[in-house]
Enzyme design. Structure first.
Site, PDB file in Angstrom:
ATOM      1  N   CYS A   1       0.844  -1.191   0.000  1.00 46.91           N
ATOM      2  CA  CYS A   1       0.000   0.000   0.000  1.00 46.91           C
ATOM      3  C   CYS A   1       0.888   1.253   0.000  1.00 46.91           C
ATOM      4  O   CYS A   1       1.798   1.366   0.821  1.00 46.91           O
ATOM      5  CB  CYS A   1      -0.894  -0.025   1.233  1.00 46.91           C
ATOM      6  SG  CYS A   1      -1.860   1.486   1.458  1.00 46.91           S
TER       7      CYS A   1
ATOM      8  N   CYS B   1       0.501   3.038   3.594  1.00 47.40           N
ATOM      9  CA  CYS B   1       1.012   2.530   4.878  1.00 47.40           C
ATOM     10  C   CYS B   1       1.978   1.367   4.737  1.00 47.40           C
ATOM     11  O   CYS B   1       2.448   0.840   5.747  1.00 47.40           O
ATOM     12  CB  CYS B   1      -0.160   2.118   5.777  1.00 47.40           C
ATOM     13  SG  CYS B   1      -0.963   0.576   5.281  1.00 47.40           S
TER      14      CYS B   1
ATOM     15  N   CYS C   1      -7.271  -0.729   1.511  1.00 47.52           N
ATOM     16  CA  CYS C   1      -6.303  -1.293   2.444  1.00 47.52           C
ATOM     17  C   CYS C   1      -6.963  -1.519   3.805  1.00 47.52           C
ATOM     18  O   CYS C   1      -7.605  -0.621   4.354  1.00 47.52           O
ATOM     19  CB  CYS C   1      -5.128  -0.329   2.571  1.00 47.52           C
ATOM     20  SG  CYS C   1      -3.944  -0.802   3.845  1.00 47.52           S
TER      21      CYS C   1
ATOM     22  N   CYS D   1      -4.956   1.117   6.575  1.00 47.35           N
ATOM     23  CA  CYS D   1      -5.088   2.581   6.557  1.00 47.35           C
ATOM     24  C   CYS D   1      -6.376   3.036   5.886  1.00 47.35           C
ATOM     25  O   CYS D   1      -6.682   4.226   5.898  1.00 47.35           O
ATOM     26  CB  CYS D   1      -3.879   3.223   5.889  1.00 47.35           C
ATOM     27  SG  CYS D   1      -3.839   3.068   4.093  1.00 47.35           S
TER      28      CYS D   1
ATOM     29  N   CYS E   1      -8.588  -4.948  -9.851  1.00 49.10           N
ATOM     30  CA  CYS E   1      -8.134  -3.901 -10.759  1.00 49.10           C
ATOM     31  C   CYS E   1      -7.651  -2.724  -9.922  1.00 49.10           C
ATOM     32  O   CYS E   1      -8.442  -2.031  -9.302  1.00 49.10           O
ATOM     33  CB  CYS E   1      -9.305  -3.503 -11.653  1.00 49.10           C
ATOM     34  SG  CYS E   1      -8.869  -2.347 -12.942  1.00 49.10           S
TER      35      CYS E   1
HETATM   36 ZN   LIG Z   1      -2.596   1.083   3.655  1.00 47.74          ZN
END
Ligand SMILES: [Zn+2]
Length: 182
Positions: A96, A99, A144, A147, A167
């Site tokens: 991510c 984070c 995510c 976060c 996607c």
């Molecule tokens: Zn994250």
């Protein structure tokens, strides 16, 4: 999973990250038979020092680029075909951009022809989904799990073994190559 990968897997504390809420699918080199390794650019579950879910909009604006903020925090979408990660074919982990939680491994990446990085499965427990009704047809948004940063949408027209197409906005990901990656 090779002996080396398993050793790194156990040493890195990644087991916690990859397991998430359901640990059942760990063994066997299937969906979760992934190349796992230690890297300072990766912060798996339990290793974080920041409570990402408690941060303000200003904190995120300072931390992210304008485009990352637009996509991660505003559910934006990057223009198709613009991400360098479309052509990223090395072995490694996609984390991510907000984070650094590992979200996908290179083993599940495939060429969908859409112009966005696409995967047939995420790392288990890394992503949460919600219904998105902003277009004429309802879609499943995903973000995510740590976060809350928006990543993309998941569709049911992907390849085997899952039939899913995750996607993803390339801007919302950072790629960490495996130490052995060519
Ligand atoms: Zn994250």
């Amino acid at each position: 999973m090779s002996t080396l990968d398993r050793r790194l897997f156990l040493a890195s504390g990644f087991a916690v990250a990859a397991c998430g809420p359901s640990a059942g699918a760990q063994d066997g080199d299937g969906v979760q038979g992934v190349p796992l390794f230690d890297d300072p650019r990766i912060t798996p579950w339990g290793a974080e020092t920041i409570d990402f879910s408690a941060q303000t909009e200003d904190w995120w604006r300072e931390r992210l680029t304008e485009e990352e903020f637009r996509i991660l925090r505003r559910e934006g979408t990057e223009r198709a075909g613009t991400s360098p990660l479309n052509d990223e074919h090395r072995r490694g982990i996609f984390v991510c951009a907000g984070c650094a939680l590992p979200l996908f491994t290179s083993e599940t990446k495939y060429e969908s022809g859409t112009g966005w990085p696409s995967f047939w499965a995420p790392i288990e427990g890394a992503l949460d989904t919600k219904a998105d009704y902003r277009l004429w047809t309802p879609r499943t948004e995903y973000h995510c799990a740590r976060c809350g940063g928006h990543q993309g949408h998941v569709f049911e027209d992907g390849p085997r073994p899952t039939g899913q197409r995750w996607c993803n906005n390339g801007v919302a990901l950072d790629f960490v190559p495996h130490p052995d990656a060519a």
